[in-house]
Design a protein around this motif. Structure first.
Motif, PDB file in Angstrom:
ATOM      1  N   ASN A 116       4.052   5.664 -11.487  1.00 24.05           N
ATOM      2  CA  ASN A 116       4.907   4.534 -11.089  1.00 24.05           C
ATOM      3  C   ASN A 116       4.245   3.696 -10.003  1.00 24.05           C
ATOM      4  O   ASN A 116       4.917   2.939  -9.303  1.00 24.05           O
ATOM      5  N   ASN A 131       2.022   0.730  -8.281  1.00 23.62           N
ATOM      6  CA  ASN A 131       1.841  -0.695  -8.549  1.00 23.62           C
ATOM      7  C   ASN A 131       1.151  -1.327  -7.352  1.00 23.62           C
ATOM      8  O   ASN A 131       0.761  -0.626  -6.414  1.00 23.62           O
ATOM      9  N   GLY A 184       2.379  -2.908  -4.993  1.00 17.84           N
ATOM     10  CA  GLY A 184       3.150  -2.730  -3.773  1.00 17.84           C
ATOM     11  C   GLY A 184       3.103  -1.316  -3.235  1.00 17.84           C
ATOM     12  O   GLY A 184       3.357  -1.084  -2.061  1.00 17.84           O
ATOM     13  N   SER A 185       2.778  -0.363  -4.093  1.00 17.17           N
ATOM     14  CA  SER A 185       2.663   1.048  -3.703  1.00 17.17           C
ATOM     15  C   SER A 185       1.262   1.521  -4.059  1.00 17.17           C
ATOM     16  O   SER A 185       1.014   1.958  -5.186  1.00 17.17           O
ATOM     17  N   LYS A 221       6.004   1.663   4.147  1.00 14.10           N
ATOM     18  CA  LYS A 221       6.729   0.579   3.499  1.00 14.10           C
ATOM     19  C   LYS A 221       5.940   0.019   2.319  1.00 14.10           C
ATOM     20  O   LYS A 221       4.741  -0.252   2.430  1.00 14.10           O
ATOM     21  N   THR A 222       6.621  -0.149   1.205  1.00 19.66           N
ATOM     22  CA  THR A 222       5.977  -0.784   0.050  1.00 19.66           C
ATOM     23  C   THR A 222       5.937  -2.293   0.264  1.00 19.66           C
ATOM     24  O   THR A 222       6.667  -2.849   1.091  1.00 19.66           O
ATOM     25  N   PRO A 249       6.774  -6.032  -0.110  1.00 19.53           N
ATOM     26  CA  PRO A 249       8.030  -6.698  -0.494  1.00 19.53           C
ATOM     27  C   PRO A 249       7.983  -7.232  -1.926  1.00 19.53           C
ATOM     28  O   PRO A 249       6.979  -7.778  -2.380  1.00 19.53           O
ATOM     29  N   GLY A 250       9.082  -7.040  -2.640  1.00 19.11           N
ATOM     30  CA  GLY A 250       9.183  -7.558  -3.995  1.00 19.11           C
ATOM     31  C   GLY A 250       8.828  -6.564  -5.085  1.00 19.11           C
ATOM     32  O   GLY A 250       9.027  -6.850  -6.270  1.00 19.11           O
ATOM     33  N   TRP A 251       8.334  -5.407  -4.700  1.00 15.52           N
ATOM     34  CA  TRP A 251       7.914  -4.426  -5.710  1.00 15.52           C
ATOM     35  C   TRP A 251       8.886  -3.262  -5.841  1.00 15.52           C
ATOM     36  O   TRP A 251       8.759  -2.444  -6.747  1.00 15.52           O
ATOM     37  N   GLY A 252       9.859  -3.170  -4.970  1.00 13.16           N
ATOM     38  CA  GLY A 252      10.837  -2.102  -5.077  1.00 13.16           C
ATOM     39  C   GLY A 252      10.325  -0.794  -4.508  1.00 13.16           C
ATOM     40  O   GLY A 252       9.147  -0.643  -4.183  1.00 13.16           O
ATOM     41  N   ALA A 253      11.225   0.165  -4.381  1.00 15.44           N
ATOM     42  CA  ALA A 253      10.874   1.470  -3.809  1.00 15.44           C
ATOM     43  C   ALA A 253      10.085   2.302  -4.823  1.00 15.44           C
ATOM     44  O   ALA A 253      10.327   2.228  -6.033  1.00 15.44           O
ATOM     45  N   TYR A 254       9.159   3.078  -4.310  1.00 14.36           N
ATOM     46  CA  TYR A 254       8.356   3.959  -5.180  1.00 14.36           C
ATOM     47  C   TYR A 254       9.016   5.328  -5.288  1.00 14.36           C
ATOM     48  O   TYR A 254       9.522   5.887  -4.311  1.00 14.36           O
TER      49      TYR A 254
END
Length: 379
Positions: free
Chosen positions: A37, A39, A41-42, A337-338, A340-345
């Motif tokens: 999962n 991305n 952002g993570s 923190k991931t 912004p805009g990518w949601g929680a991992y």
């Protein structure tokens, strides 16, 4: 040891290894995005936070025990060295495997060893080089265990090699042990240095300019508790008596490291004005972590009724390990923190199963090697 190999737990471990191997092949064929999962952002997840960062910290028993016996000349703890080195060797091998799984272009994982790519200012480069170097040192430290077995139970090529290697290695093994201790201190601290780059992505309760020192001290503090837990698991697996007579003396060194670590953390919270944050949800998590890793163990280790009973020493060791695991997961995953805009991992099922595979390889590999080579001593 010649114990029964195919026990229930061994079969369960082999099952998870088989499932994880299939998923790993799928990952290498279709890419990391097909299994995880992760991305943009993570940038990292369970494989780095747990398999690498936690795994390397829990492998600290290898260098702490070796230093205690060979550098500080505490020979009475020598029965604990071989199991600790084997555990560390397997732990570092699996951490390296996890890195290969986590790297997008895994076929270029060799790049850090090329001189043209060396970068002395990079914490990631230091971690990569030191982990590879220390894994090689651990293999060298384990060679005497193999030669001892081959000399006694082999009549062919392996026995000749063992007879040739053993006297040479005995003369220089101390140099490798010292080098291993030095290298371990470098990369244990560098795992903290790496997070200095994430000042604005890491929650303030976990970010500190002292992260490298905190990571090193916490790794040293967890080293002997890991040996205690490993020794108890080995004793139950191979139907031996645990080295209970050594645990009290071994754990007497732990409070010093735990106390120093707790002072560092509390000083960081007070000096940098973070006291108000301890009343938040993340503050409660921080308090739970400190309680498990340092506060409760420090109290219990100073109670005579606890520190002289093997079962209670095992419980204290488990608490310290749990606190260390939570600290590393907090620093690299939960408090990170991931974008912004990518949601929680949250790790995918594939990530969880591959992590289960790596943990299973540790236990299955330990049992096979300890069953074949003279790793454990009989009372």
């Amino acid at each position: 040891m010649n114990t029964k190999l195919w026990t229930k737990w061994f079969k369960i471990g082999v099952f998870f290894i088989a499932i994880g191997a299939v998923i790993s092949i799928y990952r290498f064929i279709f890419g990391i995005g097909a299994v995880t999962n992760l991305n943009d952002g993570s940038p990292w997840g369970l494989w780095i936070a747990f398999d690498v960062v936690v795994g390397i910290a829990l492998a600290a028993g290898g260098f702490t025990t070796a230093a205690l016996v060979y550098i500080f000349n505490k020979g009475k703890y020598s029965p604990l060295v071989r199991p600790a080195v084997l555990t560390a060797m397997l732990g570092y091998a699996l951490a390296g495997t996890s890195i290969i799984l986590d790297v997008g272009r895994w076929w270029q994982v060799y790049n850090p060893v090329l001189p043209g790519n060396w970068q002395g200012n990079s914490a990631m480069f230091e971690v990569a080089i030191c982990v590879m170097l220390y894994l090689s040192i651990l293999v060298i430290e384990f060679i005497p265990v193999m030669t001892e077995r081959w000399k006694k139970n082999n009549k062919g090529f392996l026995k000749k090699i063992s007879v040739f290697i053993e006297p040479v290695l005995n003369k220089i093994i101390l140099l490798f042990i010292i080098l291993g201790v030095v290298v371990s201190t470098l990369h244990q601290s560098s795992l903290g240095s790496l997070m200095l780059l994430a000042k604005y992505k890491l929650h303030p309760l976990w970010f500190s300019p002292w992260l490298p020192l905190m990571f090193l001290v916490s790794a040293i503090a967890v080293g002997f508790p890991v040996v205690v837990v490993e020794s108890n698991i080995s004793a139950r697996t191979f139907k031996l008596k645990p080295e209970n007579h050594l645990f009290k003396g071994l754990l007497k060194f732990t409070p010093w490291a735990l106390g120093f670590y707790l002072i560092l953390r509390l000083w960081d919270i007070i000096y940098y004005g973070k006291i108000s944050m301890i009343f938040s949800l993340m503050g409660i998590l921080n308090l739970v972590e400190l309680s498990l890793f340092a506060i409760i163990p420090l109290i219990l280790l100073n109670l005579k009724s606890y520190k002289e009973k093997p079962g209670k020493m095992l419980n204290i060791s488990v608490l310290i390990i749990a606190g260390l695991i939570l600290n590393r997961l907090n620093t690299y995953l939960i408090a990170f923190k991931t974008r912004p805009g990518w949601g929680a991992y949250f790790p995918s099922l594939g990530e969880i199963l591959i992590s289960a595979m790596l943990v299973s390889v540790l236990f299955v590999g330990y049992k096979i090697l300890a069953n074949y080579f003279p790793v454990l001593t009989k009372d």
